[in-house]
Design a protein around this motif. Structure first.
Motif, PDB file in Angstrom:
ATOM      1  N   SER A  44       1.777 -10.549  -5.374  1.00  0.00           N
ATOM      2  CA  SER A  44       0.544 -10.042  -5.674  1.00  0.00           C
ATOM      3  C   SER A  44       0.268  -8.810  -4.677  1.00  0.00           C
ATOM      4  N   ALA A  45       1.103  -8.317  -4.080  1.00  0.00           N
ATOM      5  CA  ALA A  45       0.941  -6.990  -2.992  1.00  0.00           C
ATOM      6  C   ALA A  45      -0.330  -7.201  -2.463  1.00  0.00           C
ATOM      7  N   SER A  46      -0.264  -8.516  -1.708  1.00  0.00           N
ATOM      8  CA  SER A  46      -1.534  -8.775  -0.891  1.00  0.00           C
ATOM      9  C   SER A  46      -2.869  -8.626  -1.625  1.00  0.00           C
ATOM     10  N   TRP A  47      -2.959  -9.040  -2.575  1.00  0.00           N
ATOM     11  CA  TRP A  47      -4.036  -8.772  -3.318  1.00  0.00           C
ATOM     12  C   TRP A  47      -4.361  -7.327  -4.043  1.00  0.00           C
ATOM     13  N   TRP A  48      -2.954  -6.709  -4.298  1.00  0.00           N
ATOM     14  CA  TRP A  48      -2.871  -5.333  -5.039  1.00  0.00           C
ATOM     15  C   TRP A  48      -3.458  -4.416  -3.816  1.00  0.00           C
ATOM     16  N   THR A  49      -3.312  -4.633  -2.834  1.00  0.00           N
ATOM     17  CA  THR A  49      -3.604  -3.736  -1.811  1.00  0.00           C
ATOM     18  C   THR A  49      -2.507  -2.706  -1.385  1.00  0.00           C
ATOM     19  N   GLN A  50      -1.216  -3.170  -1.511  1.00  0.00           N
ATOM     20  CA  GLN A  50      -0.139  -2.541  -1.010  1.00  0.00           C
ATOM     21  C   GLN A  50       0.433  -1.262  -1.561  1.00  0.00           C
ATOM     22  N   GLY A  51       0.612  -0.153  -0.947  1.00  0.00           N
ATOM     23  CA  GLY A  51       0.986   0.972  -1.431  1.00  0.00           C
ATOM     24  C   GLY A  51       2.100   1.309  -0.922  1.00  0.00           C
ATOM     25  N   LEU A  52       2.463   1.413   0.463  1.00  0.00           N
ATOM     26  CA  LEU A  52       3.557   1.967   1.249  1.00  0.00           C
ATOM     27  C   LEU A  52       4.423   0.535   1.914  1.00  0.00           C
ATOM     28  N   GLY A  53       3.950  -0.350   1.607  1.00  0.00           N
ATOM     29  CA  GLY A  53       4.815  -1.529   2.058  1.00  0.00           C
ATOM     30  C   GLY A  53       4.262  -2.003   3.393  1.00  0.00           C
TER      31      GLY A  53
END
Lengths: 755, 755
Positions: B328-337
């Protein structure tokens, strides 16, 4: 935490030269730079000065005479030690060890004098080259790493890279140490030694990819076979400096440095008007902002001070930055001071270890440790669970959701049909999201908010203060009958001696009568008591009589709010830690976490709330983070088979690792300060004569003598001083009281030690 | 961004030895450590292995043979290069340059084999000493700094300090570089060279004050006058290792290292149950958490992966950590990892330069630059002002306050008496504070929230999807009459070809009819259209027909909401950028900032909202920060003589410098990726045949072939793929659709390059 102005002049470029290590060519580069600017033809005449803040070793070998010899420029060394060792070792043998503040002040003064001289020499521009000693973090005379002690000036920096084996690593690490202290690196300069290590090429590419300008310089002449100090050596080096200082790479570097300086000035000049174009400020009536000059332009901040751009007329030669005391501690957030290198490093650690990791169904060390610390140090046997959100407002919303659900569930209310409010105090403030706003009574802050609906009842209350050297508890105007006459006390401690003062029948009777009117007569429903203990901060620094707050909690906890339905016993049976009457919510956003000298402000009231809210100081003043702590009986109200029964609240960055880890660091640091010598002096001077050994008396970070004298000043109506908060009420011209408040910035050793 | 497990074994201690620089005694220390554990008597039998990941230079001079000779322990070098230069230079001559991932994988495998061997040798514990090359950031074969390439393993580290002049600075800087990459430094070790520099004493004190364990070791024998490689040298060194490895300081270090390891294991074991004691999780029905083992324990995270503690049965010799994809990209927060070193450094820079500085009446570069970037890159001529808050929920509250005030003011409504709602879409979600909740229709998330009052009307809408290889726009069940039959399209691009598809009378007629019923017949008042463009994320990944959303905005902007009072013209007169009908608020918290491949999701609808909300990806996935951008005509609604007319909203950490600066870094980085080769490949494969040169077509970070095949899978009802979002609707057993969603993690070169 020095009160040193930031160094930025219009008519002079001040640069500091750092080395990635010793022996990398800092002095050679400084000489080249001095020679370049000193001899440069063209439109600009440069007045160059080379400044060595701290020098160790015999005078004959000093960098200043070398630079003078080969660049022909004026040089100055500010502090000298004879022994050729690190300044902190050399200084030990010296009688006078210059303080960090003295060194940065002296550098500032020296450059300031240069700027004055420049302004008196028509058509001249200044260049001051400040060459540091050793590596970026080599200790200064006091032992403080150099990059820390120079930080208040925040001069643009040039980093000379290390050409040797291992030099790639040491150069990048040195740059990182500068960057994490908030320095701007204007240029990384590498001497190309044509070795097989190829450091210069690697570093050039690496820094350019980072957005840092990097330059390669040809190698220093090979002096093998040439005796040190001989005329042969001098001739070779003179030739080197004469030729190299005028070559294209030095032109490139010099042009870049001049350009960086003018770009920075241009940016600073434009920031206020750009801000008034693009920014919608918080809590601001923009019509009242008459001109862009009303906007404070912060270059940076350090310790207790902002570095602010000057506006209006000023002598051309003055630094355009001045240090301004952060009187509100940046809205009462600051615990460890601005630009704190330890917090910066710890923030980076958590960012490097986790970034942000989602917190639903998961856990990580910083969040867990912080939750446990808060529960333990709150010393409140009721609080067992921590819920994370992002700021005081969201944490209050969570507290209200928690409390209201617990009440509605126990009293079997359908709040969708039958509105449930909160009980609070007049002038309370809990934040700006609608739920938090609704918990405060109507006032100027919410009157125009379309969705605001004050949901509750807010009590009047007596306040305490120091008036003309006398502590007094006073009822508000027209409430003498309810609260009784003013009560006088010998010491602030006596006001907080609740065991002796209470129970006070008049307070309890008034509260009960009011509740009867609301609940029994009007049939209103309430789901929580929401209150800021001791001080209502945003509402105007109202210091509430602690006995009144305690009485309110006592009455609320024994009162029957069930509106007819006999209240079922708490879900935990006879658990004495379960809430009764109404859940008691303490909003400690402003007063908690050592702001008043203690971990919780609840402790001043000898009370254990069922729900507690913390924010502001939590991260030591770096980042938004907040928590809502709750008791088991509150937690159990959300326990059920249905998902809908859970507390369905969460923000994307819930319990973000960076904030939690920084909070842990901050709380640990403050706890050490609390138990250390630094605070003892303050406690001592506020100790009542008979209680000097008692650690639990009240104290202020302001001197007792000063506070009492202030209270007797003719323009002062009264003062309050508790922990780091000082509030002064000024009598305005019409004679009516007008509250003006000031908050003391930090509660850390570095600050308190200086007072 | 390697998918390498973190290195933490129960039966083996794996440590990496870093040097503050080359030549500081890393190999001597590794040898001492090996000898100490290898020869140590006592209860534990140690199986020691020395591992050199990358070695350069002739085999005879290699560290591994030295360590073997003097410690007697088993050694292994994983990657060798003959030339005695930095690995990145040496590797250039080699045909096979090992990738960063291969190196960390190989280290992991090597240690894993040791752990297996240990578990087959009764009563044995393992010790693997991984000795790095050069300094902490010396480049590996690929050129990546060593501390970065080894980061996925996150092994506990020992830093050998530099005893030379300048070594204090280089040692602290090296430690800072490790710390900001999320490493735990188990020990700093300094050889005491009895020089006048006293580095060891200084460093010992410095690190202990930081909470890092530090040790001083006696100096290495003076080899002056002893020939290198002679038997004399060997004898001296053998004596040194034999005696020193058993002395008390090595006992201290060894004891500390063993203890650190077991403490870490103990902590990891206890974390889940401690968490279930102390933590109240977001969005969690705690009754459903059957055991503490259901809680994911994160040791750390890197790139797209969490490092999670294993639970349940597992072979004793396996690492207790495994890399779990952050779906979930940590609740859709992750952009650069996760654990991005650049973001960590930039966070530290802003922390070091400012900390947090109050933003009322003030400005600073990160906040100003971010505001201007958002306004410019949004490419929306209406948006002129940026207001900062902390998360999507608070930013939505601000948006609603803005819009409602503008409407109430223009239409002269008294919203305190006459309630004003919002218009939205069914299944919308804007956050969990009361104001944001009230903007969504009643659902499971708010039904039990006492103060929730859904205030508005929410439209049904058609959705689009790829069904069995065919793109289709479908009306919801029972709404065929209103929305027309399903419409089929050759490509997703055709669905978004709104100029060709619209205006669609049926949509507009339905919307107008509904508004007439609400406004004219029922007399309801509305103050804003609040909508998530393209995708309703939290509401279940509903991909809304863009033509419907466009139609809704078009109708709302021309509709008369004034309820009888003829709407005055906009305050800016005939300004075509002023809002009309109702202010249009786009909540782009989930869809904005390149999540769908474009800066704004509004651009997919060819619309310019009057108010726009961003959060989540804003900081690249590190910290909470949000903005609400607004048009001039909205801003002017708060312009007045009274303070109460202003937008009296603000949080303590408004526009915190760390978040703003990290956001600038993240947006710049992503913009470079967007325009770079990395994204071109994805765009290319989704390009319609006739439009390969058109940059504006839709694309997915998932392969087109895969997405189409997936849509044809018998268990899949339909899929959606746009930008980094992939949503798959699985047909459940009963045959009814059940939506299951997955979100692709990052949209950065490092990730996309690998796909």
């Amino acid at each position: 935490m020095a009160r040193v102005p930031g160094g930025l002049w219009k008519n002079l470029i001040a640069l500091q030269v750092f080395g990635a290590n010793t022996g990398v060519g800092k002095t050679v580069f400084s000489t080249l730079l001095g020679a370049h600017f000193g001899r440069r033809a063209g439109n600009t005449k440069w007045r160059v000065k080379y400044i060595k803040p701290v020098s160790t070793g015999p005078a004959g070998e000093a960098d200043d005479s070398y630079v003078h010899k080969y660049s022909g420029q004026r040089v100055s060394t500010l502090f000298k030690f004879d022994e050729a060792v690190s300044p902190h070792v050399a200084a030990r043998g010296s009688k006078l060890v210059p303080s960090d503040e003295l060194i940065s002040q002296t550098i500032f003064q020296t450059v300031q004098e240069e700027a004055r001289a420049v302004s008196s020499e028509q058509g001249t521009t200044g260049l001051s080259i400040i060459e540091t000693a050793g590596g970026v973090l080599s200790p200064g005379p006091s032992g403080t790493p150099q990059a820390d002690l120079l930080r208040p000036l925040r001069l643009p920096s040039i980093l000379v890279g290390d050409h040797r084996l291992g030099g790639i690593a040491s150069t990048i690490s040195a740059a990182e140490s500068l960057i994490m202290r908030g320095y701007d690196i204007d240029a990384v300069v590498c001497f190309e030694d044509q070795s097989k290590y190829e450091n210069a090429q690697y570093l050039n590419k690496y820094f350019k990819e980072m957005g840092v300008s990097a330059f390669i310089l040809p190698w220093i002449p090979n002096m093998e076979g040439i005796g040190a100090g001989t005329s042969e050596e001098m001739k070779v080096m003179q030739g080197y400096y004469e030729s190299q200082s005028q070559k294209s790479h030095m032109n490139d570097i010099a042009g870049h440095l001049v350009n960086s300086h003018s770009e920075r000035l241009k940016k600073m000049d434009a920031m206020a008007s750009r801000t008034s174009e693009a920014i919608w400020h918080p809590f601001t009536q923009h019509k009242h902002v008459k001109s862009a000059d009303d906007i404070l332009v912060f270059d940076s901040a350090y310790g207790d001070y902002f570095q602010v751009k000057r506006t209006g007329l000023q002598p051309e030669e003055d630094s355009i930055l001045y240090p301004a005391f952060d009187g509100s501690a940046s809205w009462w957030t600051q615990g460890l001071g601005h630009g704190n290198p330890r917090l910066a490093l710890e923030a980076a650690y958590a960012a490097g270890r986790y970034g942000h990791v989602m917190f639903a169904g998961a856990t990580h060390e910083p969040a867990l440790t912080l939750a446990e610390t808060l529960l333990e140090d709150s010393n409140n046997p009721r609080l067992k669970k921590v819920f994370y959100t992002d700021n005081g407002s969201t944490a209050t919303e969570v507290a209200i959701k928690m409390a209201l659900r617990a009440t509605s569930k126990r009293y079997d209310w359908d709040s969708a049909k039958d509105p449930v409010g909160v009980i609070g105090l007049k002038g309370s403030y809990h934040g700006d999201t609608i739920g938090a706003m609704d918990a405060s009574e109507p006032c100027v802050f919410n009157e125009k908010v379309d969705w605001y609906r004050g949901r509750g009842f807010w009590f009047e209350y007596p306040t305490f203060k120091l008036k003309n050297g006398q502590w007094v508890v006073e009822p508000p105007v027209g409430m003498q009958e309810e609260f009784g006459p003013a009560q006088y006390f010998d010491a602030q401690d006596d006001i907080f001696n609740l065991a002796q003062r209470g129970p006070y029948d008049r307070y309890e009777a008034y509260i009960e009568k009011t509740l009867d009117e609301l609940v029994k007569t009007q049939g209103r429903k309430f789901g929580a008591l929401v209150m800021e203990p001791v001080i209502l901060g945003a509402g105007g620094m109202m210091f509430v009589d602690p006995l009144f707050q305690q009485s309110l909690v006592h009455v609320v906890r024994r009162y029957d709010f069930s509106s007819g339905a006999s209240p079922p016993s708490p879900s935990t049976g006879t658990d004495e830690l379960a809430w009764s009457g109404l859940p008691v919510v303490f909003d400690e956003v402003f007063t908690g976490l050592y702001r008043l000298g203690r971990f919780t402000s609840a402790s001043f009231l000898n009370l254990h709330p069922d729900i507690s809210v913390h924010a502001k100081l939590l991260t030591g003043g770096l980042l938004p983070l907040s928590i809502t702590a709750a008791s088991t009986s509150i937690f159990q109200a959300f326990w059920g088979d249905e998902k809908a029964e859970a507390l369905l609240h969460g923000h994307s960055y819930t319990a973000h690792a960076v904030g939690c880890h920084v909070a842990n660091t901050s709380l640990q640091t403050t706890k050490r300060a609390k138990n250390g010598e630094e605070w003892a002096a303050f406690k001592q001077q506020w100790a009542p004569a008979e209680r000097t050994n008692d650690e639990h008396h009240l104290w202020s970070a302001w001197s007792k003598r000063f506070v009492y004298q202030l209270s007797k000043h003719p323009s002062v109506e009264f003062v309050n001083a508790l922990g780091s908060v000082l509030a002064v009420s000024i009598v305005d011209e019409a004679g009516s009281g007008m509250c003006f408040f000031l908050v003391f910035l930090t509660i850390t050793p570095s600050h308190l030690t200086r007072c």
